[in-house]
Design a protein around this motif. Structure first.
Motif, mmCIF file in Angstrom:
data_model
loop_
_atom_site.group_PDB
_atom_site.id
_atom_site.type_symbol
_atom_site.label_atom_id
_atom_site.label_comp_id
_atom_site.label_asym_id
_atom_site.label_seq_id
_atom_site.Cartn_x
_atom_site.Cartn_y
_atom_site.Cartn_z
ATOM 1 N N ILE A 13 0.727 -1.293 -0.222
ATOM 2 C CA ILE A 13 -0.094 -0.155 0.075
ATOM 3 C C ILE A 13 0.902 1.398 0.072
ATOM 4 C CG2 ILE A 13 -1.777 1.149 1.362
ATOM 5 C CD1 ILE A 13 -2.647 -1.435 0.202
ATOM 6 N N LYS A 14 0.353 2.199 -0.818
ATOM 7 C CA LYS A 14 1.033 3.495 -0.851
ATOM 8 C C LYS A 14 0.303 4.470 -0.038
ATOM 9 C CE LYS A 14 4.077 2.936 -4.896
ATOM 10 N NZ LYS A 14 4.317 3.403 -6.446
ATOM 11 N N ARG A 15 0.518 5.180 0.738
ATOM 12 C CA ARG A 15 -0.141 6.170 1.525
ATOM 13 C C ARG A 15 -0.528 7.629 0.616
ATOM 14 N NH1 ARG A 15 0.357 1.548 4.040
ATOM 15 N NH2 ARG A 15 -0.392 1.704 6.404
ATOM 16 N N GLU A 16 0.292 8.030 -0.084
ATOM 17 C CA GLU A 16 -0.031 9.275 -0.812
ATOM 18 C C GLU A 16 -0.526 9.083 -2.291
ATOM 19 O OE1 GLU A 16 -0.080 11.909 0.774
ATOM 20 O OE2 GLU A 16 0.543 10.979 2.958
ATOM 21 N N PRO A 17 -1.348 9.979 -2.541
ATOM 22 C CA PRO A 17 -1.907 11.055 -2.084
ATOM 23 C C PRO A 17 -3.053 10.745 -1.055
ATOM 24 C CG PRO A 17 -2.727 10.871 -4.218
ATOM 25 C CD PRO A 17 -1.847 10.016 -4.088
ATOM 26 N N PHE A 18 -3.372 9.373 -1.181
ATOM 27 C CA PHE A 18 -4.424 8.478 -0.332
ATOM 28 C C PHE A 18 -4.190 7.008 -0.408
ATOM 29 C CE2 PHE A 18 -6.349 9.839 -4.247
ATOM 30 C CZ PHE A 18 -6.911 8.605 -4.743
ATOM 31 N N ILE A 98 -6.778 1.512 6.722
ATOM 32 C CA ILE A 98 -8.039 1.981 7.132
ATOM 33 C C ILE A 98 -8.165 2.370 8.611
ATOM 34 C CG2 ILE A 98 -10.353 1.217 7.772
ATOM 35 C CD1 ILE A 98 -10.052 -0.944 5.533
ATOM 36 N N SER A 99 -7.130 2.019 9.527
ATOM 37 C CA SER A 99 -7.121 2.329 10.912
ATOM 38 C C SER A 99 -6.370 3.685 11.007
ATOM 39 C CB SER A 99 -6.360 1.321 11.438
ATOM 40 O OG SER A 99 -6.955 0.175 11.635
ATOM 41 N N GLU A 100 -5.467 4.201 10.020
ATOM 42 C CA GLU A 100 -4.806 5.388 10.136
ATOM 43 C C GLU A 100 -5.663 6.380 9.521
ATOM 44 O OE1 GLU A 100 -1.428 4.807 7.572
ATOM 45 O OE2 GLU A 100 -0.325 3.100 8.762
ATOM 46 N N PHE A 102 -9.132 6.136 9.223
ATOM 47 C CA PHE A 102 -10.405 6.377 10.218
ATOM 48 C C PHE A 102 -10.064 5.528 11.722
ATOM 49 C CE2 PHE A 102 -11.926 6.047 5.842
ATOM 50 C CZ PHE A 102 -12.507 7.172 5.527
ATOM 51 N N PRO A 103 -9.314 6.200 12.519
ATOM 52 C CA PRO A 103 -8.905 5.649 13.749
ATOM 53 C C PRO A 103 -10.107 5.142 14.456
ATOM 54 C CG PRO A 103 -7.689 7.881 13.436
ATOM 55 C CD PRO A 103 -8.862 7.687 12.329
ATOM 56 N N ASP A 104 -11.384 5.815 14.574
ATOM 57 C CA ASP A 104 -12.432 5.246 15.514
ATOM 58 C C ASP A 104 -13.438 4.422 14.443
ATOM 59 O OD1 ASP A 104 -11.306 6.626 17.416
ATOM 60 O OD2 ASP A 104 -12.242 8.565 16.806
ATOM 61 N N LEU A 105 -13.178 3.803 13.552
ATOM 62 C CA LEU A 105 -14.229 3.380 12.417
ATOM 63 C C LEU A 105 -14.617 1.880 13.305
ATOM 64 C CD1 LEU A 105 -15.793 3.211 9.960
ATOM 65 C CD2 LEU A 105 -13.647 2.037 8.750
ATOM 66 N N GLU A 106 -13.794 0.955 13.702
ATOM 67 C CA GLU A 106 -14.065 0.035 14.256
ATOM 68 C C GLU A 106 -14.873 0.010 15.658
ATOM 69 O OE1 GLU A 106 -11.283 -3.701 12.724
ATOM 70 O OE2 GLU A 106 -10.143 -2.249 14.157
ATOM 71 N N LYS A 107 -14.828 1.211 16.182
ATOM 72 C CA LYS A 107 -15.775 1.299 17.454
ATOM 73 C C LYS A 107 -17.089 1.633 16.912
ATOM 74 C CE LYS A 107 -12.107 3.341 20.066
ATOM 75 N NZ LYS A 107 -11.449 4.444 20.891
ATOM 76 N N LYS A 108 -17.196 2.202 15.710
ATOM 77 C CA LYS A 108 -18.444 2.502 15.070
ATOM 78 C C LYS A 108 -19.263 1.365 14.470
ATOM 79 C CE LYS A 108 -17.164 7.351 14.466
ATOM 80 N NZ LYS A 108 -16.956 8.435 13.479
ATOM 81 N N ILE A 109 -18.386 0.533 13.746
ATOM 82 C CA ILE A 109 -19.078 -0.334 12.774
ATOM 83 C C ILE A 109 -18.730 -1.762 13.177
ATOM 84 C CG2 ILE A 109 -19.236 0.958 10.879
ATOM 85 C CD1 ILE A 109 -16.826 -0.525 9.700
ATOM 86 N N GLY A 110 -17.773 -1.862 14.041
ATOM 87 C CA GLY A 110 -17.464 -3.320 14.487
ATOM 88 C C GLY A 110 -16.173 -3.761 14.063
ATOM 89 N N ILE A 111 -15.576 -4.928 14.459
ATOM 90 C CA ILE A 111 -14.277 -5.381 14.141
ATOM 91 C C ILE A 111 -14.239 -5.780 12.925
ATOM 92 C CG2 ILE A 111 -12.377 -6.895 14.568
ATOM 93 C CD1 ILE A 111 -12.775 -4.847 16.760
ATOM 94 N N LEU A 112 -13.334 -5.174 11.858
ATOM 95 C CA LEU A 112 -13.550 -5.231 10.405
ATOM 96 C C LEU A 112 -13.464 -6.865 10.074
ATOM 97 C CD1 LEU A 112 -11.221 -2.291 8.952
ATOM 98 C CD2 LEU A 112 -13.672 -2.534 9.191
ATOM 99 N N ASP A 113 -12.586 -7.696 10.484
ATOM 100 C CA ASP A 113 -12.749 -8.890 10.005
ATOM 101 C C ASP A 113 -13.819 -9.907 10.573
ATOM 102 O OD1 ASP A 113 -11.465 -9.325 12.208
ATOM 103 O OD2 ASP A 113 -9.608 -10.013 11.724
ATOM 104 N N ARG A 114 -14.615 -9.280 11.390
ATOM 105 C CA ARG A 114 -15.512 -10.078 12.043
ATOM 106 C C ARG A 114 -16.865 -9.879 11.302
ATOM 107 N NH1 ARG A 114 -14.405 -9.590 18.425
ATOM 108 N NH2 ARG A 114 -12.467 -10.590 18.365
ATOM 109 N N VAL A 218 -8.577 2.932 -0.267
ATOM 110 C CA VAL A 218 -9.539 3.388 0.760
ATOM 111 C C VAL A 218 -10.034 4.878 0.328
ATOM 112 C CG1 VAL A 218 -9.436 4.246 3.038
ATOM 113 C CG2 VAL A 218 -8.021 2.556 2.453
ATOM 114 N N ASN A 219 -11.366 4.662 0.519
ATOM 115 C CA ASN A 219 -12.155 6.135 0.033
ATOM 116 C C ASN A 219 -12.469 7.030 1.266
ATOM 117 O OD1 ASN A 219 -14.070 7.629 -1.586
ATOM 118 N ND2 ASN A 219 -15.624 6.589 -0.603
ATOM 119 N N CYS A 220 -11.927 8.160 1.278
ATOM 120 C CA CYS A 220 -11.824 9.066 2.252
ATOM 121 C C CYS A 220 -12.084 10.428 1.513
ATOM 122 C CB CYS A 220 -10.900 9.092 2.974
ATOM 123 S SG CYS A 220 -8.960 9.463 2.189
ATOM 124 N N LEU A 221 -12.006 11.641 2.396
ATOM 125 C CA LEU A 221 -12.197 12.903 1.877
ATOM 126 C C LEU A 221 -10.907 13.373 1.010
ATOM 127 C CD1 LEU A 221 -13.308 15.164 5.017
ATOM 128 C CD2 LEU A 221 -14.428 14.973 2.811
#
Length: 281
Positions: A13-18, A98-100, A102-114, A218-221
């Motif tokens: 994965i390359k981080r830039e520009p997203f 994804i964690s980088e 959206f740091p709080d995403l798994e708290k909102k939608i659940g553990i991704l691999d579950r 990863v889709n983000c702003l």
């Protein structure tokens, strides 16, 4: 059948520009030849809808899996890329990115691999957590002068992951139709719907429209991208678009809308349904 992501890991994965992954020669050439030769006719993908120059049409996974006009090989490909196993592969490759993002995403939608994955247009959010789509897609031939099927934009905020797999026809020698990845020139974000002014971004990377070429991101702003001008050509631009959708938005575009557009956008955002087709490429 191996999936497009089977051989990759987070190290690719390359981080830039997203966060994104670009790869070529992903599948074996024999399989790619078969996918191109058995690609469903544009009439099947268009489904009686009115056509024009350089227009995007797509056949969503649920419809493709049920269509008698889609070959067994293509049904296997679609099923493989909308399976629970494929979702696990997506999580394996993109989880850290994804964690980088959206740091709080798994708290909102659940553990991704579950999370339980389903097929868009077959399953619903009443029984699954994430809907996967492998849309068999075309951009129609360019007949009325060079054009871009889609300018600079971000995708629907309910899409966490977006992917493309290009299957260019061997006889198509036209130029253009590449996917450009952009970075902001400044920290200021001002959208009109999903669209963003090209003059406010810098071109960072280009994914050429060529056979056996893949992009996932990863889709983000910050996930600003668009399709380059495509020359006049009698041939369609053929590809598959992959998405992983959630019931609720992963991020919010509304605070970044132009003032004159904000109210209309908020109304659309409240009333939009899950039946809307993916953004065109």
């Amino acid at each position: 059948m191996e999936s497009l992501l089977a051989k990759f890991s987070s190290e690719n994965i390359k981080r830039e520009p997203f966060p994104h992954l670009i790869a070529r020669d992903v599948l074996g050439e024999e399989l790619v030849d078969q996918l191109i030769s058995q690609f469903p006719p544009t009439e099947v993908i268009r489904r009686s809808r009115k056509s024009d120059s350089n227009v995007r049409f797509g056949l969503p996974s649920g419809l493709a899996l049920e269509s008698p006009a889609v070959s067994p090989l293509w049904k296997e490909f679609v099923a493989r890329h909308t399976s629970q196993t494929f979702w696990q592969e997506c999580v394996k490759v993109f989880r850290s990115a994804i964690s980088e993002t959206f740091p709080d995403l798994e708290k909102k939608i659940g553990i991704l691999d579950r999370l339980k994955a389903g097929v868009q247009h077959l399953d619903s959010f009443s029984t699954v957590d994430v809907l996967l789509n492998a849309t068999i897609a075309v951009n129609t031939p360019v007949t009325s002068g060079p054009s871009s099927v889609r300018g600079t934009h971000v995708d629907d905020p309910r899409k966490l992951l977006v992917g493309l797999f290009y299957l260019r026809l061997p006889q198509d020698t036209s130029r253009g139709g590449d996917l450009n990845l952009y970075a902001l020139k400044s920290a200021k974000l001002r959208f009109k719907g999903h669209n963003f002014k090209r003059k406010n971004v810098d071109l960072v990377a280009t994914v050429p429209y060529e056979r056996n070429r893949m992009l996932f991101f990863v889709n983000c702003l910050r996930s600003l991208h668009g399709v380059s001008l495509r020359e006049v050509t009698p041939y369609p631009r053929i590809f598959v678009q992959f998405t992983a959708d959630f019931k609720e938005p992963i991020f919010d575009l509304r605070p970044y809308q132009k003032a004159s557009f904000g109210r209309l956008w908020s109304r659309w955002f409240r009333n939009s349904s899950r039946s809307v087709e993916p953004s065109p490429y």
